[in-house]
Design a protein around this motif. Structure first.
Motif, mmCIF file in Angstrom:
data_model
loop_
_atom_site.group_PDB
_atom_site.id
_atom_site.type_symbol
_atom_site.label_atom_id
_atom_site.label_comp_id
_atom_site.label_asym_id
_atom_site.label_seq_id
_atom_site.Cartn_x
_atom_site.Cartn_y
_atom_site.Cartn_z
ATOM 1 N N GLU A 85 0.790 -1.192 -0.065
ATOM 2 C CA GLU A 85 -0.027 -0.110 -0.094
ATOM 3 C C GLU A 85 0.732 1.405 -0.130
ATOM 4 O O GLU A 85 0.428 2.352 -0.566
ATOM 5 N N GLN A 86 2.023 1.286 0.563
ATOM 6 C CA GLN A 86 2.939 2.513 0.533
ATOM 7 C C GLN A 86 3.446 2.863 -0.969
ATOM 8 O O GLN A 86 4.130 3.820 -0.917
ATOM 9 N N LEU A 87 3.305 1.757 -1.532
ATOM 10 C CA LEU A 87 3.944 2.186 -2.815
ATOM 11 C C LEU A 87 2.848 3.073 -4.037
ATOM 12 O O LEU A 87 3.002 3.478 -4.818
ATOM 13 N N LYS A 88 1.658 3.016 -3.373
ATOM 14 C CA LYS A 88 0.581 3.990 -3.975
ATOM 15 C C LYS A 88 0.974 5.417 -4.635
ATOM 16 O O LYS A 88 1.009 5.816 -5.729
ATOM 17 N N GLU A 89 1.579 6.280 -3.698
ATOM 18 C CA GLU A 89 1.990 7.673 -4.098
ATOM 19 C C GLU A 89 3.224 7.458 -4.956
ATOM 20 O O GLU A 89 3.189 8.356 -6.051
ATOM 21 N N LYS A 90 4.076 6.751 -4.871
ATOM 22 C CA LYS A 90 5.175 6.523 -5.910
ATOM 23 C C LYS A 90 4.650 5.984 -7.396
ATOM 24 O O LYS A 90 5.298 6.749 -8.204
ATOM 25 N N ILE A 91 3.815 5.340 -7.351
ATOM 26 C CA ILE A 91 3.495 4.925 -8.730
ATOM 27 C C ILE A 91 2.398 6.070 -9.278
ATOM 28 O O ILE A 91 2.422 6.420 -10.445
ATOM 29 N N ILE A 92 1.301 6.704 -8.445
ATOM 30 C CA ILE A 92 0.493 7.911 -8.964
ATOM 31 C C ILE A 92 1.650 9.150 -9.422
ATOM 32 O O ILE A 92 1.032 9.562 -10.252
ATOM 33 N N THR A 127 13.517 1.958 -6.938
ATOM 34 C CA THR A 127 13.641 2.930 -8.171
ATOM 35 C C THR A 127 12.963 4.344 -7.846
ATOM 36 O O THR A 127 11.936 4.143 -7.456
ATOM 37 N N ASP A 128 13.656 5.345 -8.465
ATOM 38 C CA ASP A 128 12.621 6.519 -8.552
ATOM 39 C C ASP A 128 12.454 6.910 -9.956
ATOM 40 O O ASP A 128 11.941 8.015 -10.443
ATOM 41 N N ASP A 129 13.128 6.435 -11.014
ATOM 42 C CA ASP A 129 12.845 6.569 -12.306
ATOM 43 C C ASP A 129 11.262 6.085 -12.874
ATOM 44 O O ASP A 129 10.698 5.061 -12.785
ATOM 45 N N ASP A 130 10.697 7.289 -13.449
ATOM 46 C CA ASP A 130 9.382 6.801 -13.690
ATOM 47 C C ASP A 130 9.207 6.220 -14.797
ATOM 48 O O ASP A 130 8.034 5.476 -14.777
ATOM 49 N N ASP A 131 10.137 6.148 -15.883
ATOM 50 C CA ASP A 131 9.733 5.150 -16.906
ATOM 51 C C ASP A 131 9.973 3.830 -16.673
ATOM 52 O O ASP A 131 9.204 2.598 -16.787
ATOM 53 N N ILE A 132 10.756 3.351 -15.470
ATOM 54 C CA ILE A 132 10.874 2.049 -15.041
ATOM 55 C C ILE A 132 9.644 1.684 -14.305
ATOM 56 O O ILE A 132 8.942 0.569 -14.586
#
Length: 152
Positions: A85-92, A127-132
């Motif tokens: 659930e904590q990955l939500k913000e990163k994905i959005i 990762t912090d790379d949006d493309d990945i």
């Protein structure tokens, strides 16, 4: 046969039944543990639900990557799936979306899908790379369609 032999046979049968019940009882407990481990909740990140396909297409033009499926409620647009659930913000954030995204908790029993999702979640968390992140979500959504929705 005398009474002594009958007594020993009776005792052997009782011990056999008790030992058998114990062994099969242990097997049943292990089977329940394994079955419970394969059912997990995943979080679907839903961009919206639309009653009309044309309206959905108009509202999703700005999305780089999404997946939709139809059910009795309409067309559900998904942008991501995760176990964490904590990955939500990163994905959005990788989509640059400002709208509210609804997190839908769904139980999944497909072990193959869950294993793949764990691997992709691990990659996204590192990762912090949006493309990945977007590529990973594209793969996850594709596997969701293939393994869950199509009943593989």
């Amino acid at each position: 046969m005398n009474k002594k032999n009958i007594k020993y046979i009776f005792i052997a049968i009782i011990f056999g039944i008790l030992i058998g019940r114990y062994i099969f009882g242990q097997y049943e407990v292990e089977a329940k543990k394994v079955m419970n481990e394969e059912k997990k909740y995943v979080y679907l990140m839903q961009y919206g639900v639309y009653s009309d396909l044309n309206v959905m297409n108009d509202n999703t033009k700005s999305l780089k990557n999404f997946f939709y499926y139809e059910d009795k409620d309409g067309y559900h647009v998904l942008i991501g799936i995760t176990l964490n659930e904590q990955l939500k913000e990163k994905i959005i954030n990788s989509y640059n979306i400002k709208e509210n995204i609804y997190m839908k908790k769904v139980k999944i029993e497909n072990a193959e899908f869950l294993q793949l999702l764990e691997q992709y979640d691990s990659l996204i968390s590192q990762t912090d790379d949006d493309d990945i992140i977007l590529t990973s979500e594209k793969q996850i959504l594709s596997k969701y369609e293939e393994l869950i929705l199509s009943g593989y």
